[in-house]
Enzyme design. Structure first.
Site, PDB file in Angstrom:
ATOM      1  N   THR A 254      55.296  43.198  33.160  1.00  0.00           N
ATOM      2  CA  THR A 254      55.493  44.117  32.045  1.00  0.00           C
ATOM      3  C   THR A 254      56.367  43.471  30.986  1.00  0.00           C
ATOM      4  O   THR A 254      57.203  42.613  31.284  1.00  0.00           O
ATOM      5  CB  THR A 254      56.140  45.429  32.524  1.00  0.00           C
TER       6      THR A 254
ATOM      7  N   THR B  53      58.441  45.256  29.118  1.00  0.00           N
ATOM      8  CA  THR B  53      59.541  46.145  28.787  1.00  0.00           C
ATOM      9  C   THR B  53      60.834  45.851  29.519  1.00  0.00           C
ATOM     10  O   THR B  53      61.853  46.431  29.202  1.00  0.00           O
ATOM     11  CB  THR B  53      59.135  47.605  29.067  1.00  0.00           C
TER      12      THR B  53
ATOM     13  N   MET C 276      24.403  34.146  36.954  1.00  0.00           N
ATOM     14  CA  MET C 276      25.567  33.374  37.375  1.00  0.00           C
ATOM     15  C   MET C 276      26.392  33.052  36.132  1.00  0.00           C
ATOM     16  O   MET C 276      25.935  32.296  35.271  1.00  0.00           O
ATOM     17  CB  MET C 276      25.149  32.088  38.077  1.00  0.00           C
TER      18      MET C 276
ATOM     19  N   LYS D 157      33.825  41.236  52.389  1.00  0.00           N
ATOM     20  CA  LYS D 157      32.973  40.712  53.461  1.00  0.00           C
ATOM     21  C   LYS D 157      33.456  39.331  53.867  1.00  0.00           C
ATOM     22  O   LYS D 157      33.750  38.480  53.008  1.00  0.00           O
ATOM     23  CB  LYS D 157      31.519  40.651  52.954  1.00  0.00           C
TER      24      LYS D 157
ATOM     25  N   CYS E 287      27.070  33.384  52.764  1.00  0.00           N
ATOM     26  CA  CYS E 287      27.142  33.690  51.338  1.00  0.00           C
ATOM     27  C   CYS E 287      25.956  34.545  50.906  1.00  0.00           C
ATOM     28  O   CYS E 287      26.086  35.421  50.051  1.00  0.00           O
ATOM     29  CB  CYS E 287      27.181  32.403  50.527  1.00  0.00           C
TER      30      CYS E 287
END
Length: 541
Positions: A140, A142, A287, A361, A439
Site C-alpha cells: 500500500t 498509505t 497461448m 491441479k 499438463c
C-alpha cells in the site's frame, strides 16, 4: 447512566488520507460523496496535522458522518477522540495499549487494533478489542515501514483466532475494487470465519468520483455477504456417483456447443500437445503471456490455465489471473514442479495471493509443496515416495484452505471442494511414458470449467453454492470431467491396434479425445464419492 456501544457496520470502512486527494478535490466534499456511495464507517487518520488542525478536521468530519448515521473513529489520538466526541479509536501495535485507551474513553467507545499476526489477534481478543484490522493484505502507498505482507491466505489464519468470539475483523492494506472479491473470498478460514468488511483508503480517497468508487466496493461486499461464506457447509446431497457421471457426460457436448476460447500460459515443452488436446475436445486454444494483453483477453476467453512448468513471464501470470477474476472466468492453476526451487515456491505464493484459483491441479509432490507439507517430497516435476497416507483428508483440507477445488493426480485421482471428495480410477500406464500428460489434464480441466461456466451463465443459474469460486457453474463436476476426459481417452487409445508404444500412443490419445461421447464417458468412468461430515474434517493444515 450507561451508554451502549453504537451499532457498527464494518462492511465498507473508509480510512481518510488527505494527501491522496486528486487535484482540485476538497476533502469534505470527497467525504460526503463517499458516504453517499455506501461507506459504513469512517476513521480519521492525520499523522502530520497539528493538534488544532486535526481537531477541526475531526469535528467537521463528524458533522458530515452524523448526517448519514455513520460512526466515526479517530486514529491513535485519544485526546482528539475525547475532545470531539468520536465513537471510538483505532490503535496500532506500537500505540497506546488497549487497556489504557479503555480506561480513558467512555464505556461506549469502540476500540480497534491493527494486527499483523495470529498472535496479535489473540492478544487483541484478550485485551478486549471490539474489532481487529488484519493485514496488510497487499502493498500500500498509505503507510511506510509496513510489516511483512500477510497475503490473502494469511488473513484466514488470523481469522481463525476469532472463532467463538464477538470480535469483528476488517482487512487492511492495498484493498481496491479489483481485488476486493478475492480478498473477501480467499481469506475465509478453514473453519468458515469470514471478514466483516474491508478497510479502504486510496481506492476511494484518490478517486475523482468517490461516490462511484464507494458504490462499486459496497456492491462487492454486499454480494459476498448475501451468499454463504462458510467453507464448512455440508456436502451437496446430489453428489452420487451416478449423478456425477450424468453431469460429466452432459459437459462433453457442452464443450463442443460453446467452443470456449481457453487461454493457456503454459509449459513451453507441452504447448503443442495442449493446444491439440484443446482442439480435440472442441474448444479453441490461445497461448499468450504478455501482461499488456490480459485485460482484453479476459473478456473474450471462457477460461484460463496457468501452468508454470517453465516460468518465463510471472507478470503475465499475475495479470492474467487478476483480470480473469474481475471478469468471472474460471482460473485453473497447475503449479508444475513447484517444490523444485525456492523461486517456484515464492512465485506460487505470489500468484495465489494475487488472484483466486478456481481449481488447483497437481501431483502429490506439487500439492504437498503448495500445502507446505513434508509428507511427500518432489524431484523436479515428479513425486517421490508412496504418496499421502490419507489422500481424501489431504485434498479436502487443502480445498478448504485454498478456497477452491483441488485435483490430486496419480494412479488414482482425487478431486475435492472441501466437502466432497471424488476418487477417479481411470487411466493407462502409457500416460506416464509421454511428456506432458499431466499438463494435458490441466488443459482438459480448464476446458471443461470454461464450458461449465458458459453453460451456467446461459441458463442464468449457478449449479451449486460453492460460495463464489468467482464463477458460475459447478466447478467440482467440471474438474472431474476434465480428469476423466483425459484418463478415459487414454484407455481407449491404449486399446487400439495401431498403438505400439509411447510414440504411437500420443497421436492416438488426441484422436480419442476428439472421439469422446457422453455414452463412452458414462460407461467407462470409474468413480467413488466420499461426502465428508464436519466431524470427519481435520483443519490443522
Amino acid at each position: 447512566m450507561t451508554h451502549s456501544k453504537p451499532t457498527v457496520d464494518y462492511s465498507l470502512y473508509l480510512v481518510t488520507g488527505r494527501a491522496l486527494l486528486p487535484a482540485g478535490k476538497d476533502y469534505y466534499e470527497s467525504l460526503e460523496e463517499s458516504l453517499q456511495g455506501g461507506v459504513t464507517l469512517v476513521q480519521i487518520r492525520e499523522k502530520t496535522a497539528e493538534t488544532g488542525e486535526f481537531l477541526e478536521i475531526a469535528c467537521r468530519s463528524k458533522e458530515i458522518c452524523r448526517k448519514h448515521n455513520v460512526p466515526i473513529l479517530i486514529n491513535d489520538r485519544i485526546d482528539i477522540a475525547l475532545a470531539m466526541g468520536a465513537d471510538g479509536v483505532h490503535i496500532g501495535q506500537t500505540d497506546m495499549p488497549i487497556a489504557v485507551a479503555r480506561s480513558l474513553l467512555p464505556p461506549s467507545a469502540v476500540i480497534g487494533v491493527t494486527c499483523n499476526t495470529p498472535e496479535h489477534v489473540r492478544q487483541a481478543v484478550e485485551d478486549g478489542a471490539d474489532y481487529v484490522g488484519v493485514g496488510p493484505a497487499w502493498t500500500t502507498q498509505t503507510k511506510k515501514n509496513l510489516n511483512a505482507i500477510v497475503g490473502i491466505r494469511g488473513l484466514g489464519m488470523m481469522l481463525r483466532e476469532l472463532d467463538g468470539t464477538q470480535v469483528k475483523a476488517v482487512a487492511i492494506g492495498g484493498i481496491k475494487s479489483t481485488n476486493a472479491l478475492h480478498c473477501l473470498h480467499g481469506s475465509v478460514s478453514t473453519t468458515g470465519h469470514a471478514l466483516d468488511g474491508l478497510a479502504v483508503v486510496s481506492d476511494i480517497v484518490a478517486s475523482p468520483e468517490p461516490k462511484l468508487a464507494a458504490e462499486k466496493l459496497a456492491f462487492i461486499v454486499r454480494a459476498f455477504k448475501s451468499g454463504p461464506p462458510s467453507s464448512s457447509s455440508l456436502p451437496d446431497a446430489r453428489y452420487t456417483a451416478e449423478w456425477i457421471k450424468e453431469q460429466v457426460a452432459s459437459l462433453v457436448p457442452a464443450v463442443r456447443k460453446h467452443g470456449p476460447l481457453v487461454h493457456q500460459i503454459t509449459n513451453t515443452v507441452v504447448a503443442n500437445q495442449s493446444a491439440n488436446a484443446t482442439l480435440a475436445l472442441g474448444a479453441s486454444p490461445i497461448m499468450a503471456s504478455a501482461p499488456e494483453e490480459m485485460e482484453d483477453l479476459s473478456r473474450a476467453i471462457g477460461g484460463l490455465l496457468i501452468n508454470f512448468g517453465t516460468i518465463q513471464n510471472l507478470d503475465g501470470m499475475l495479470a492474467a489471473g487478476t483480470w480473469a477474476n474481475i471478469n468471472l472466468k474460471p482460473v485453473v492453476f497447475d503449479p508444475v514442479g513447484v517444490g523444485a526451487t525456492r523461486y517456484r515456491q515464492t512465485s506460487a505464493d505470489a500468484l495465489l495471493n494475487t488472484w483466486q484459483a478456481t481449481v488447483i491441479k497437481g501431483n502429490a509432490g506439487e500439492l504437498a509443496a503448495i500445502a507446505k507439507s513434508t509428507e511427500v517430497r518432489s524431484r523436479g516435476v515428479d513425486s517421490v515416495g508412496q504418496g499421502f497416507e490419507d489422500p481424501i483428508a489431504f485434498v479436502s483440507q487443502l480445498a478448504r484452505k485454498e478456497r477452491c477445488v483441488i485435483v490430486l493426480t496419480g494412479v488414482q485421482d482425487y478431486i475435492s471442494d472441501g466437502n466432497t471428495v471424488i476418487r477417479c480410477s481411470n487411466g493407462h500406464k502409457l500416460l506416464g511414458d509421454i511428456t506432458g500428460s499431466g499438463c494435458m489434464v490441466g488443459t482438459s480441466v480448464a476446458t471443461f470449467c470454461a464450458a461449465a461456466s458458459l453453460e451456467a451463465a446461459e441458463s442464468q443459474t449457478a449449479a451449486v453454492a460453492h460460495d463464489a469460486l468467482l464463477v458460475k457453474g459447478d466447478m467440482l463436476v467440471a474438474a472431474v470431467a476434465g480428469v476423466l476426459a483425459l484418463t478415459v481417452a487414454s484407455e481407449f487409445a491404449a486399446a487400439r491396434q495401431d498403438v505400439l508404444g509411447s510414440g504411437t500412443f500420443l497421436p492416438a490419445l488426441i484422436d480419442e479425445l476428439g472421439a469422446l461421447t457422453p455414452e463412452k464417458m458414462v460407461k467407462a468412468a470409474n468413480i467413488e464419492v466420499f461426502s465428508l461430515q464436519p466431524a470427519q474434517r481435520k483443519d490443522e493444515m
